[in-house]
Design a protein around this motif. Structure first.
Motif, PDB file in Angstrom:
ATOM      1  N   LEU A 283       0.822  -1.196   0.135  1.00 28.00           N
ATOM      2  CA  LEU A 283      -0.067   0.041  -0.076  1.00 28.00           C
ATOM      3  C   LEU A 283       0.772   1.241  -0.168  1.00 28.00           C
ATOM      4  CD1 LEU A 283      -2.886  -1.055   2.488  1.00 28.00           C
ATOM      5  CD2 LEU A 283      -3.231  -0.037  -0.097  1.00 28.00           C
ATOM      6  N   ALA A 284       1.973   1.411   0.724  1.00 37.53           N
ATOM      7  CA  ALA A 284       2.809   2.494   0.699  1.00 37.53           C
ATOM      8  C   ALA A 284       3.477   2.634  -0.623  1.00 37.53           C
ATOM      9  CB  ALA A 284       3.950   2.066   1.828  1.00 37.53           C
ATOM     10  N   GLY A 285       3.679   1.423  -1.307  1.00 37.69           N
ATOM     11  CA  GLY A 285       4.362   1.710  -2.570  1.00 37.69           C
ATOM     12  C   GLY A 285       3.087   2.288  -3.648  1.00 37.69           C
ATOM     13  N   SER A 286       2.006   1.893  -3.435  1.00 36.69           N
ATOM     14  CA  SER A 286       0.820   2.516  -4.366  1.00 36.69           C
ATOM     15  C   SER A 286       0.739   3.848  -4.114  1.00 36.69           C
ATOM     16  CB  SER A 286      -0.357   1.637  -4.232  1.00 36.69           C
ATOM     17  OG  SER A 286      -0.959   1.741  -2.988  1.00 36.69           O
ATOM     18  N   ILE A 287       0.776   4.399  -2.802  1.00 38.28           N
ATOM     19  CA  ILE A 287       0.632   5.902  -2.375  1.00 38.28           C
ATOM     20  C   ILE A 287       1.962   6.532  -3.180  1.00 38.28           C
ATOM     21  CG2 ILE A 287       0.731   7.610  -0.592  1.00 38.28           C
ATOM     22  CD1 ILE A 287      -0.871   5.236   0.994  1.00 38.28           C
ATOM     23  N   TRP A 288       3.195   5.875  -3.025  1.00 35.31           N
ATOM     24  CA  TRP A 288       4.281   6.373  -3.712  1.00 35.31           C
ATOM     25  C   TRP A 288       4.192   6.581  -5.135  1.00 35.31           C
ATOM     26  CZ3 TRP A 288       8.095   3.148  -6.323  1.00 35.31           C
ATOM     27  CH2 TRP A 288       9.102   3.943  -6.875  1.00 35.31           C
ATOM     28  N   ALA A 289       3.479   5.608  -5.830  1.00 38.03           N
ATOM     29  CA  ALA A 289       3.469   5.709  -7.090  1.00 38.03           C
ATOM     30  C   ALA A 289       2.362   6.787  -7.436  1.00 38.03           C
ATOM     31  CB  ALA A 289       2.875   4.396  -7.689  1.00 38.03           C
ATOM     32  N   TYR A 290       1.183   6.862  -6.607  1.00 37.89           N
ATOM     33  CA  TYR A 290       0.143   8.022  -7.082  1.00 37.89           C
ATOM     34  C   TYR A 290       1.006   9.144  -6.758  1.00 37.89           C
ATOM     35  CZ  TYR A 290      -3.783  10.950  -6.342  1.00 37.89           C
ATOM     36  OH  TYR A 290      -4.674  11.925  -6.605  1.00 37.89           O
ATOM     37  N   LYS A 291       1.751   9.664  -5.912  1.00 30.82           N
ATOM     38  CA  LYS A 291       2.123  10.759  -5.252  1.00 30.82           C
ATOM     39  C   LYS A 291       3.245  11.204  -6.543  1.00 30.82           C
ATOM     40  CE  LYS A 291       0.683  11.814  -1.410  1.00 30.82           C
ATOM     41  NZ  LYS A 291       0.039  13.158  -0.860  1.00 30.82           N
ATOM     42  N   SER A 292       4.073  10.324  -6.973  1.00 31.77           N
ATOM     43  CA  SER A 292       4.799  10.448  -8.045  1.00 31.77           C
ATOM     44  C   SER A 292       4.570  10.399  -9.745  1.00 31.77           C
ATOM     45  CB  SER A 292       6.165   9.317  -8.132  1.00 31.77           C
ATOM     46  OG  SER A 292       6.812   9.422  -6.960  1.00 31.77           O
ATOM     47  N   TRP A 293       3.560   9.750  -9.857  1.00 30.23           N
ATOM     48  CA  TRP A 293       3.344   9.832 -11.434  1.00 30.23           C
ATOM     49  C   TRP A 293       1.739   9.567 -11.516  1.00 30.23           C
ATOM     50  CZ3 TRP A 293       6.996   6.734  -9.700  1.00 30.23           C
ATOM     51  CH2 TRP A 293       6.817   5.268  -9.556  1.00 30.23           C
ATOM     52  N   GLY A 294       0.904   9.533 -10.676  1.00 28.42           N
ATOM     53  CA  GLY A 294      -0.618   9.709 -10.624  1.00 28.42           C
ATOM     54  C   GLY A 294      -1.136   8.324 -10.930  1.00 28.42           C
ATOM     55  N   ARG A 295      -0.615   7.084 -10.523  1.00 32.51           N
ATOM     56  CA  ARG A 295      -1.104   5.911 -11.137  1.00 32.51           C
ATOM     57  C   ARG A 295      -0.684   5.154  -9.597  1.00 32.51           C
ATOM     58  NH1 ARG A 295      -2.288   3.027 -15.322  1.00 32.51           N
ATOM     59  NH2 ARG A 295      -1.576   4.264 -16.888  1.00 32.51           N
ATOM     60  N   PHE A 296      -1.834   4.415  -9.129  1.00 34.60           N
ATOM     61  CA  PHE A 296      -1.396   3.881  -7.897  1.00 34.60           C
ATOM     62  C   PHE A 296      -1.289   2.485  -8.120  1.00 34.60           C
ATOM     63  CE2 PHE A 296      -6.111   3.574  -7.835  1.00 34.60           C
ATOM     64  CZ  PHE A 296      -6.168   2.212  -7.265  1.00 34.60           C
ATOM     65  N   TRP A 297      -1.359   1.906  -9.355  1.00 34.23           N
ATOM     66  CA  TRP A 297      -1.199   0.421  -9.533  1.00 34.23           C
ATOM     67  C   TRP A 297      -0.989   0.091 -11.190  1.00 34.23           C
ATOM     68  CZ3 TRP A 297      -0.154  -3.269  -6.099  1.00 34.23           C
ATOM     69  CH2 TRP A 297       0.082  -4.561  -6.361  1.00 34.23           C
ATOM     70  N   GLY A 298       0.199  -0.280 -11.300  1.00 36.29           N
ATOM     71  CA  GLY A 298       0.461  -0.451 -12.858  1.00 36.29           C
ATOM     72  C   GLY A 298       0.370  -1.614 -13.552  1.00 36.29           C
ATOM     73  N   TRP A 299       0.258  -2.831 -12.696  1.00 38.81           N
ATOM     74  CA  TRP A 299       0.158  -4.163 -12.964  1.00 38.81           C
ATOM     75  C   TRP A 299       1.406  -4.564 -13.749  1.00 38.81           C
ATOM     76  CZ3 TRP A 299      -3.232  -7.001 -10.780  1.00 38.81           C
ATOM     77  CH2 TRP A 299      -4.534  -6.504 -10.591  1.00 38.81           C
ATOM     78  N   ASP A 300       2.669  -3.944 -13.091  1.00 42.47           N
ATOM     79  CA  ASP A 300       4.038  -4.436 -13.825  1.00 42.47           C
ATOM     80  C   ASP A 300       4.551  -5.706 -13.049  1.00 42.47           C
ATOM     81  OD1 ASP A 300       5.696  -4.097 -11.721  1.00 42.47           O
ATOM     82  OD2 ASP A 300       6.063  -2.028 -11.889  1.00 42.47           O
ATOM     83  N   PRO A 301       5.428  -6.198 -13.423  1.00 40.75           N
ATOM     84  CA  PRO A 301       5.596  -7.709 -13.116  1.00 40.75           C
ATOM     85  C   PRO A 301       5.996  -7.962 -11.412  1.00 40.75           C
ATOM     86  CG  PRO A 301       6.906  -7.230 -15.045  1.00 40.75           C
ATOM     87  CD  PRO A 301       6.318  -6.131 -14.852  1.00 40.75           C
ATOM     88  N   VAL A 302       6.682  -6.826 -11.084  1.00 40.66           N
ATOM     89  CA  VAL A 302       6.735  -6.826  -9.658  1.00 40.66           C
ATOM     90  C   VAL A 302       5.584  -6.742  -8.850  1.00 40.66           C
ATOM     91  CG1 VAL A 302       8.144  -5.492  -7.693  1.00 40.66           C
ATOM     92  CG2 VAL A 302       9.363  -5.987 -10.050  1.00 40.66           C
ATOM     93  N   GLU A 303       4.676  -5.629  -9.174  1.00 37.13           N
ATOM     94  CA  GLU A 303       3.424  -5.373  -8.591  1.00 37.13           C
ATOM     95  C   GLU A 303       2.800  -6.719  -8.403  1.00 37.13           C
ATOM     96  OE1 GLU A 303       3.256  -0.752  -9.507  1.00 37.13           O
ATOM     97  OE2 GLU A 303       1.785  -2.042 -10.195  1.00 37.13           O
TER      98      GLU A 303
END
Lengths: 442, 276
Positions: B198-218
């Motif tokens: 969840l902290a990662g998804s908030i970071w992603a949202y703060k950095s580029w506006g997408r909280f989940w990108g379905w990349d392999p790591v996620e």
């Protein structure tokens, strides 16, 4: 209604739903998804795996997250989580505010003194009185631990609900702005995406990139990128604001994110043999180091099926990023064969085959991500509730002590940890010692 | 620069030496029932932790960012956090003390593995300058630490239920208790993994506006989390325990290692910068 609840709360349904979600996500990791994969890569995968491709076509495995079955799983998970959260809420409420009399599966022992004495000693050890009478008292250490599971599941439910809402209503896209050029609201966004319940995003105002600033750290790594934007209104007024990496700009409900991509756009005039004169803008990303170029390819740019390949160095001397004097190299490939290539600087000309190229100017460009979505507070709230629930559930296990009079004139205490009892044996031993326990009836 | 790398590598080797000494003393103390030796094995372990802390801080100052980019930094900080998590939890739950037999070797193996990677300076992409990223990474590392403790108890369970268990196994708690510890520490790991995600998804949202990108790591991180969810629910609702639970946990643990160390090599995404 009861049957509905029983179905969604049955252990088989719950484990079935989790396993279904797990299977769906695992399949999506193994089979390329159409919304994530370019058509060329998808075609290559289909050619390499003909059997899997047939299965994928048959069951829609290349678009799992858009599949109705996935919506059913997600819906089932949400309903099950909601019902289970409600059940757990009722249980936690009952345990906290209307506890049952006595303790089952506890360890019982006798201590000297009255009930009041024992209660006082237990209170000194962090036990709170939750119920009972003067003769029979229930004391609990960490009673808030009853709420851990409720909050844990509530947090997950809030997060899933918020994520679903965002997925259905979000609007997003990308814009590449060249310095001093104006972007009209009607122009379509690049990489546009919108949820099922939303329309494509249209920016409410015209936009101009006044200036892009970037800086580099050691080894030429990008340290910061910032774009100064002017938002233009119909009346001709403008409002100037700056967006940076990790510093979001909000304007009229739209959030602007600075992308890490930026570079130079080259304005190239192309004159064909017939005398047609057309102007092209070639955007290329900034090179990683001054001595290496950055590349971009333009398929069928000139309308003849040929590939225009471009690369550039920021400094024609290839020494530094501080000296912006770009050298552009253009190459034309037709039917897989190189037709020719030449380097060109601003104001210079060059020819390949039937085309004459003239580099008129260059300007920096910047990539901005534009997003219009609501529901993120739900994700934050869910995050907070999950953290709180996790801490309460795993770190504050309630320890119950039922204190009552015994026939032998002593005080009887029944004690238990509501979860992970094996972890708290030392605590029970220490508790017995501090209460002056003699005989063990456990 | 060469001198700085040499100092960093030397400090790491010193930490490995301390952890190896701690492991030898600890394992022999446990196996041969020498409590004094077992107790004293914590001296070199603490010393190793101190040396490793100095190495991490030293390298942090040189590269200008936390230990979460290059493989050597990632593995070294994972080793450090695993040891710290174990020592902290041992203070709260003294009964997990014997997990040191697995935790100490895992720690020195991680840091020894870290040394074999080139500790070259990796610059931090500008989007990586966020507190949410630090939380994101820290919680995954804490999760790994708790999962290593759960792994220790799952292995203990399998060993103790062997047809001819070793004599030192008598020192271990009863199989039911071992099973319970594995269950509980998996629960800790599950929660920390969720918070990290969840902290990662908030970071992603703060950095580029997408909280989940379905990349392999996620995606693989979500698969791992769901797998641990299956494990926990099977234990709670279907009362699975014992050998099957221990084997299922070991499978989940391997999956978590794949998620943490392999999936960043699977495709291009923001996570492709990590552990390369």
């Amino acid at each position: 209604m009861n049957q509905f609840k029983r179905f969604f709360l049955s252990r088989t349904t719950i484990i079935g739903l989790i396993l279904s979600a797990l299977t769906a996500v695992t399949l999506s990791a193994l089979i390329p998804q159409s919304f994530l994969t370019s058509s060329e890569r998808m075609l290559a995968w289909q050619t390499a795996h003909p059997f899997a491709e047939r299965l994928s076509e048959l069951f829609g495995l290349h678009r799992i997250y858009m599949h109705p079955a996935f919506a059913v799983i997600l819906g089932g998970v949400t309903i099950s989580l909601a019902l289970s959260t409600w059940n757990q809420f009722l249980t936690a409420w009952r345990r906290t505010f209307n506890p049952e009399r006595g303790i089952s599966n506890g360890e019982c022992f006798s201590v000297p003194g009255t009930v009041a004495d024992s209660c006082r000693r237990l209170a000194a050890k962090g036990y709170y009185r939750l119920g009972g009478t003067a003769e029979e008292v229930l004391l609990v250490r960490h009673p808030w631990g009853y709420w851990g599971n409720t909050l844990l599941h509530l947090g997950m439910m809030v997060t899933i609900a918020a994520a679903l809402f965002i997925a259905l209503t979000q609007q997003r896209g990308v814009i590449h702005l060249v310095e001093r050029a104006i972007r009209q609201p009607s122009e379509p966004l690049l990489m546009e995406e919108h949820g099922l319940l939303a329309k494509p995003l249209l920016l409410p105002q015209a936009l101009r990139l006044d200036r892009i600033e970037y800086s580099f750290g050691p080894n030429h790594a990008v340290r910061q990128v910032a774009s100064t934007l002017s938002f233009l209104t119909d009346s001709g007024t403008s409002e100037t604001k700056t967006v940076e990496i990790n510093r979001i700009l909000s304007q009229r409900g739209i959030r602007y994110y600075q992308g890490v991509e930026f570079g130079h756009a080259f304005f190239v005039e192309v004159i064909s043999r017939t005398g047609d004169n057309r102007l092209y803008q070639l955007q290329i990303q900034h090179p990683e180091t001054p001595d290496k170029p950055s590349y971009n390819d333009y398929q069928d740019l000139l309308g003849d099926g040929c590939l225009v390949r471009a690369k550039y160095w920021v400094d024609a001397e290839r020494e530094s990023f501080d000296n912006v004097n770009p050298l552009l190299m253009l190459r034309l490939d037709c039917r897989g064969e190189e037709m020719g290539q030449f380097p060109i600087k601003v104001g210079e000309d060059g020819s390949i085959g039937p085309y004459k190229f003239h580099l008129l100017a260059f300007a920096p460009w910047s990539r901005l991500i534009v997003v219009n979505l609501s529901g993120m507070p739900g994700i934050f709230l869910g995050f907070f509730i999950i953290c709180l629930g996790g801490v309460l559930h795993y770190f504050t296990t309630p320890r119950e002590a039922w204190v009552c009079n015994t026939t032998a004139g002593e005080t009887g205490i029944c004690w238990r940890a509501t979860k992970f009892a094996g972890f708290y044996r030392e605590e029970l031993a220490s508790l017995k010692e501090s209460l002056g326990c003699g005989e063990n009836h456990g | 620069m060469d001198k700085q790398v040499a100092i960093y590598v030397a400090l790491n080797w010193l930490a490995v030496f301390c952890y190896v000494a701690a492991t030898i003393a600890n394992v022999s103390g446990v196996v041969f029932r020498k409590e004094v030796v077992e107790r004293r094995s914590y001296y070199p372990a603490w010393l190793g932790l101190l040396v490793q802390s100095i190495a991490i801080i030293y390298w942090w100052r040189i590269v200008g960012h936390g230990p979460y980019m290059a493989p050597s930094e990632v593995l070294s900080s994972d080793a450090w956090i695993t040891m710290v998590v174990f020592l902290v939890f041992m203070r709260c739950f003294p009964r997990i003390r014997l997990a040191s037999v697995i935790v100490f070797p895992v720690t020195f193996l991680l840091i020894a593995l870290a040394i074999f990677y080139n500790p070259g300076i990796r610059s931090l992409p500008p989007t990586f300058g966020s507190i949410w990223l630090v939380l994101h990474i820290s919680f995954y590392k804490i999760s790994l630490g708790t999962l290593v403790i759960a792994l220790a108890f799952s292995i203990f369970f399998l060993l103790k239920n062997d047809r001819v268990p070793s004599a030192w196994m008598q020192r271990l708690p009863e199989p039911d208790s071992i099973d319970l510890y594995a269950y509980r520490f998996t629960g800790f790991g599950f929660i920390f993994w969720a918070i990290g995600m969840l902290a990662g998804s908030i970071w992603a949202y703060k950095s580029w506006g997408r909280f989940w990108g379905w990349d392999p790591v996620e995606t693989w991180s979500l698969i791992t989390w769901l797998m641990f969810g299956v494990y926990l629910h099977l234990r709670r609702f279907f009362r699975i325990s014992g050998r099957f639970a221990a084997c299922l946990f070991i499978f989940c643990f391997i999956l978590s290692l794949v998620s943490l160390f392999v999936t960043s090599h699977m495709g291009s995404s923001i996570h492709a910068e990590y552990f390369q």
